[in-house]
Design a protein around this motif. Structure first.
Motif, short mmCIF file in Angstrom:
data_model
loop_
_atom_site.label_atom_id
_atom_site.label_comp_id
_atom_site.label_asym_id
_atom_site.label_seq_id
_atom_site.Cartn_x
_atom_site.Cartn_y
_atom_site.Cartn_z
N LEU A 231 -28.79 -40.94 -2.70
CA LEU A 231 -28.73 -39.78 -1.80
C LEU A 231 -27.29 -39.32 -1.57
N ARG B 146 -26.27 -37.18 -4.44
CA ARG B 146 -26.90 -35.86 -4.32
C ARG B 146 -26.22 -35.01 -3.25
N THR B 147 -25.78 -35.67 -2.18
CA THR B 147 -25.16 -34.93 -1.08
C THR B 147 -23.82 -34.33 -1.50
N GLU C 15 -26.71 -30.95 -3.69
CA GLU C 15 -28.10 -30.73 -4.07
C GLU C 15 -28.99 -30.54 -2.84
N LEU C 16 -28.68 -31.22 -1.75
CA LEU C 16 -29.48 -31.06 -0.54
C LEU C 16 -29.32 -29.66 0.03
N ASP C 17 -28.10 -29.11 -0.02
CA ASP C 17 -27.90 -27.74 0.44
C ASP C 17 -28.65 -26.76 -0.45
N LYS D 285 -32.25 -26.70 0.61
CA LYS D 285 -32.44 -25.93 1.84
C LYS D 285 -32.42 -24.43 1.56
N PRO E 175 -35.31 -31.21 2.61
CA PRO E 175 -34.92 -32.48 1.98
C PRO E 175 -35.46 -33.70 2.72
N CYS F 87 -30.97 -43.81 4.16
CA CYS F 87 -31.12 -42.37 4.01
C CYS F 87 -30.18 -41.62 4.95
N THR G 33 -27.35 -39.14 3.43
CA THR G 33 -27.41 -37.70 3.67
C THR G 33 -26.27 -37.18 4.54
#
Length: 262
Positions: free
Chosen positions: A123, A126-127, A131-133, A136, A142, A220, A224
């Motif tokens: 995670l 990815r952050t 990728e999380l943005d 969204k 997410p 997590c 994140t």
């Protein structure tokens, strides 16, 4: 005088504000994740993938830790029991150790050291790649698509790992006691339920589920909220191990004390 006192206490307040804010952020994150578990749609495919991932990185360390822990405990207790002429009760001590203490302890070590760190690193990567943005922006939550499957996977795999530790531990204790210390095999197996019953098993399963849930939430949350690029991911992984150890050992003490009272 009053202004100087305020200036003297302001650094202390600032130092306290950061950890307290992090604790509050974690509890808010955990509450949102627990609520999102009951929302639809559920990312079932991601849950299966993460369950296999956590099980794959945790299974071998679990077996390798369960055998020496159990054998060492059985060997130590059997020396005392043989001196007292009560070697037939070694199975009872092996069951108590594997179910109530060794199983949860090995689960703590493996979940915190292997499963939680792997989820945090995934995670975190990815952050920092944003990728999380991007999820969204596309209208995808997410928390529901990435966090919930990982938390549930950690919980389920933790329970399964506990079961593996108990089976491997009792089997290793049986082999060591019967073939090395010449304990009667029938007496060893018959003594399993002399002290340990289904209540102990249920309490230990509850501890294992809480271990997995807490480890998944901490991993997590750190993954994140990572910042600072790749170095930040490494720091988040290290912090995940430390915080998970602290929380899981606290859960072990609290649930064990409550189980003894009950």
């Amino acid at each position: 005088m009053g202004r100087s006192a305020v200036n003297a206490t302001s650094p202390a307040l600032s130092y306290l504000g950061r950890p307290l804010g992090a604790v509050g952020g974690f509890f808010a994150f955990a509450l949102d994740a627990l609520v999102a578990i009951f929302h639809r749609p559920f990312a079932f495919r991601e849950f299966i993938v993460q369950s296999w991932f956590v099980a794959r990185v945790s299974f071998i360390p679990t077996v390798l830790l369960a055998i020496p822990f159990t054998v060492l405990g059985v060997f130590t207790f059997n020396i005392v029991l043989v001196d007292f002429g009560a070697a037939d009760f070694s199975g009872a001590l092996a069951a108590v150790g594997a179910v109530t203490q060794i199983g949860p302890l090995v689960t703590v070590l493996v979940i915190a050291g292997a499963g939680a760190t792997a989820m945090c690193a995934d995670l975190g990567a990815r952050t920092i790649r944003e990728e999380l943005d991007a999820l969204k922006v596309m209208g995808i939550n997410p928390l529901q698509t990435l966090v919930v499957p990982r938390v549930l996977a950690a919980t389920m795999v933790s329970v399964l790992l506990f079961s593996v530790v108990v089976v491997v531990g009792l089997s290793g204790g049986f082999v060591f006691s019967v073939f090395i210390q010449h304990v009667n095999p029938g007496s060893f197996v018959a003594a399993f339920t002399f002290v340990t019953d289904l209540t102990d098993v249920f309490i230990s399963l509850l501890k294992a589920a809480l271990f997995g849930l807490s480890a998944g939430l901490i991993a997590c949350f750190k993954g994140t909220t990572v910042a600072g690029g790749p170095a930040g991911v490494g720091n988040a992984v290290n912090e995940t191990v430390i915080y998970t150890f602290i929380v899981l050992f606290a859960i072990n003490i609290i649930v064990t004390a409550a189980g003894i009272r009950l």
